[in-house]
Scaffold this active site. Structure first.
Site, mmCIF file in Angstrom:
data_model
loop_
_atom_site.group_PDB
_atom_site.id
_atom_site.type_symbol
_atom_site.label_atom_id
_atom_site.label_comp_id
_atom_site.label_asym_id
_atom_site.label_seq_id
_atom_site.Cartn_x
_atom_site.Cartn_y
_atom_site.Cartn_z
ATOM 1 N N ASP A 26 0.944 -1.357 -0.142
ATOM 2 C CA ASP A 26 -0.289 0.378 0.073
ATOM 3 C C ASP A 26 1.338 1.596 0.006
ATOM 4 O O ASP A 26 2.049 1.061 0.589
ATOM 5 C CB ASP A 26 -0.807 -0.174 1.577
ATOM 6 C CG ASP A 26 -1.848 0.964 0.982
ATOM 7 O OD1 ASP A 26 -2.296 1.321 -0.390
ATOM 8 O OD2 ASP A 26 -2.425 1.084 2.112
ATOM 9 N N GLY A 29 -0.261 5.774 -4.359
ATOM 10 C CA GLY A 29 -0.434 6.878 -4.556
ATOM 11 C C GLY A 29 -0.223 7.947 -3.849
ATOM 12 O O GLY A 29 0.113 8.547 -5.059
ATOM 13 N N ARG A 39 -1.869 9.682 -9.789
ATOM 14 C CA ARG A 39 -1.110 8.713 -8.741
ATOM 15 C C ARG A 39 -1.187 6.698 -9.589
ATOM 16 O O ARG A 39 -0.176 5.993 -9.410
ATOM 17 C CB ARG A 39 -2.725 8.002 -8.191
ATOM 18 C CG ARG A 39 -3.362 8.654 -7.325
ATOM 19 C CD ARG A 39 -4.340 8.688 -6.408
ATOM 20 N NE ARG A 39 -5.231 7.322 -6.742
ATOM 21 C CZ ARG A 39 -4.058 6.717 -4.954
ATOM 22 N NH1 ARG A 39 -4.095 7.189 -4.480
ATOM 23 N NH2 ARG A 39 -5.146 5.157 -4.532
ATOM 24 N N HIS A 43 2.231 3.181 -9.393
ATOM 25 C CA HIS A 43 1.530 2.245 -9.184
ATOM 26 C C HIS A 43 3.430 1.492 -9.859
ATOM 27 O O HIS A 43 3.145 0.165 -9.869
ATOM 28 C CB HIS A 43 0.552 1.879 -9.808
ATOM 29 C CG HIS A 43 -1.043 1.942 -8.862
ATOM 30 N ND1 HIS A 43 -0.990 1.516 -7.915
ATOM 31 C CD2 HIS A 43 -1.926 3.205 -9.054
ATOM 32 C CE1 HIS A 43 -1.923 2.161 -7.492
ATOM 33 N NE2 HIS A 43 -2.551 3.097 -8.210
ATOM 34 N N LEU A 137 6.964 -20.496 -3.920
ATOM 35 C CA LEU A 137 5.466 -20.143 -4.226
ATOM 36 C C LEU A 137 5.392 -18.566 -3.970
ATOM 37 O O LEU A 137 5.102 -18.074 -3.343
ATOM 38 C CB LEU A 137 5.028 -20.953 -4.260
ATOM 39 C CG LEU A 137 3.156 -20.653 -4.134
ATOM 40 C CD1 LEU A 137 2.900 -21.356 -5.631
ATOM 41 C CD2 LEU A 137 2.607 -21.927 -2.252
HETATM 42 C C1 IPE Z 1 -5.375 -3.017 -0.419
HETATM 43 O O1 IPE Z 1 -4.929 -0.912 -0.464
HETATM 44 C C2 IPE Z 1 -5.436 -3.236 -1.040
HETATM 45 C C3 IPE Z 1 -3.641 -3.753 -1.539
HETATM 46 C C4 IPE Z 1 -2.662 -2.856 -1.351
HETATM 47 C C5 IPE Z 1 -4.046 -3.903 -2.890
HETATM 48 P P1 IPE Z 1 -5.941 -0.588 -0.191
HETATM 49 O O2 IPE Z 1 -5.815 1.157 0.040
HETATM 50 O O3 IPE Z 1 -7.156 -0.547 -1.363
HETATM 51 O O4 IPE Z 1 -6.799 -0.100 0.998
HETATM 52 P P2 IPE Z 1 -8.294 0.987 1.742
HETATM 53 O O5 IPE Z 1 -8.689 1.368 0.913
HETATM 54 O O6 IPE Z 1 -6.946 1.959 2.553
HETATM 55 O O7 IPE Z 1 -8.458 -0.022 3.038
HETATM 56 C C1 IPE Z 2 -1.846 -0.103 -3.516
HETATM 57 O O1 IPE Z 2 -1.544 1.460 -3.469
HETATM 58 C C2 IPE Z 2 -1.887 -0.547 -4.650
HETATM 59 C C3 IPE Z 2 -3.608 -0.524 -4.569
HETATM 60 C C4 IPE Z 2 -4.385 -0.842 -4.005
HETATM 61 C C5 IPE Z 2 -3.352 -1.055 -6.043
HETATM 62 P P1 IPE Z 2 -2.808 2.798 -3.244
HETATM 63 O O2 IPE Z 2 -2.310 2.980 -4.660
HETATM 64 O O3 IPE Z 2 -3.513 1.513 -2.175
HETATM 65 O O4 IPE Z 2 -1.746 4.699 -2.548
HETATM 66 P P2 IPE Z 2 -2.440 5.216 -1.671
HETATM 67 O O5 IPE Z 2 -2.676 4.182 -0.186
HETATM 68 O O6 IPE Z 2 -3.820 5.866 -2.592
HETATM 69 O O7 IPE Z 2 -1.187 5.839 -1.190
HETATM 70 MG MG MG Z 3 -4.168 2.099 -0.207
#
Ligand code: IPE
Ligand code: IPE
Ligand code: MG
Length: 239
Positions: A26, A29, A39, A43, A137
């Site tokens: 996480d 973005g 954002r 990624h 794995l």
């Molecule tokens: C969890 O992160 C999902 C992934 C890392 C793929 P999110 O950014 O989606 O989670 P929330 O919305 O902050 O709970």
């Molecule tokens: C995790 O990073 C990646 C996905 C959920 C796909 P985020 O995109 O949630 O990044 P933040 O949390 O908004 O910074």
């Molecule tokens: Mg996130």
């Protein structure tokens, strides 16, 4: 698959107490926004970090790694962002075909894959089959949700005609059925929640949270999480 870079400096090694590590990757973005970038830029960097960390985890002796790449809830994001993530996913799949011959990685995609086009699913299937003999794995969660996984397992059991479901039945029908529960789940990006990741498997998993944003995550940060893991005592309800 994993970046073929200069070998990263390695500090820790693991033993049988730590075989399976999982990552909630996480913070992509926010990492981009801090740089005044869209954002999607985060990624792209996050995808490179995933490869680097995968290679590092294998090198320190882990046997299993599971990552949360895209959740069942992430479809709620703006279409432009979802499209960018799906494009990266597609590129990753294509790279797998080139790199999987040399790597020691059994790649598996977990989640409700029925949402993806048949052509993409056929590629995922082929990668899984052709890497099935490798010893490290890697489970990649795409359109993955812990609740969806448990519901899916129950529906599979209903199809088999089960009237009473045991814990063992569910464990045998989740997407990670043939791999031990994660010993350690690391969440980057500073939030303190599971966001629907590995709900069934994490009953006794150790959690480690860090403020480091995923694109900045490094082997040194893995070392820190591993060291924290070894400083803890797992009791599993005992004394
Ligand atoms: C969890 O992160 C999902 C992934 C890392 C793929 P999110 O950014 O989606 O989670 P929330 O919305 O902050 O709970
Ligand atoms: C995790 O990073 C990646 C996905 C959920 C796909 P985020 O995109 O949630 O990044 P933040 O949390 O908004 O910074
Ligand atoms: Mg996130």
């Amino acid at each position: 698959m994993f970046l073929k870079r200069k070998k990263q400096k390695q500090k820790v090694t693991v033993d049988e107490r730590l075989q399976h590590i999982a990552f909630i990757m996480d913070g992509n973005g926010r990492w981009a926004q801090k740089r005044g970038m869209p954002r999607e830029f985060g990624h792209t960097h996050g995808a490179a970090t995933f490869k680097k960390i995968g290679r590092y985890c294998e090198s320190i002796g882990l046997k299993y790694m599971t990552v949360y790449a895209f959740s069942t809830e992430n479809w709620k994001r703006p279409q432009k962002e979802v499209d960018a993530i799906m494009k990266l996913f597609d590129e990753y799949i294509e790279q797998c075909f080139i790199e999987m011959v040399d790597d020691n990685v059994h790649i598996r995609f977990i989640g409700d894959l029925t949402i993806f086009p048949d052509s993409l699913r056929a590629k995922m299937d082929r990668i899984e089959r052709e890497t099935a003999h490798k010893s490290f794995l890697l489970n990649i969660g795409v359109n993955y949700g812990g609740r969806e996984e448990i519901t899916h397992a129950c529906n599979e059991l209903i199809k088999l005609g089960k009237k009473n479901i045991t814990e063992e039945d569910i464990s045998a029908h989740i997407y990670t059925a043939d791999c031990p529960d994660p010993d350690l789940i690391v969440r980057t990006g500073g939030d303190l929640r599971t966001s629907n990741f590995l709900l069934w498997q994490s009953a006794y998993t150790e959690y480690y949270f860090t403020d480091v944003l995923w694109p900045d995550y490094s082997g040194k940060d893995v070392d820190e999480a591993v060291e924290a893991f070894y400083s803890r005592k797992r009791r599993y309800g005992g004394v």
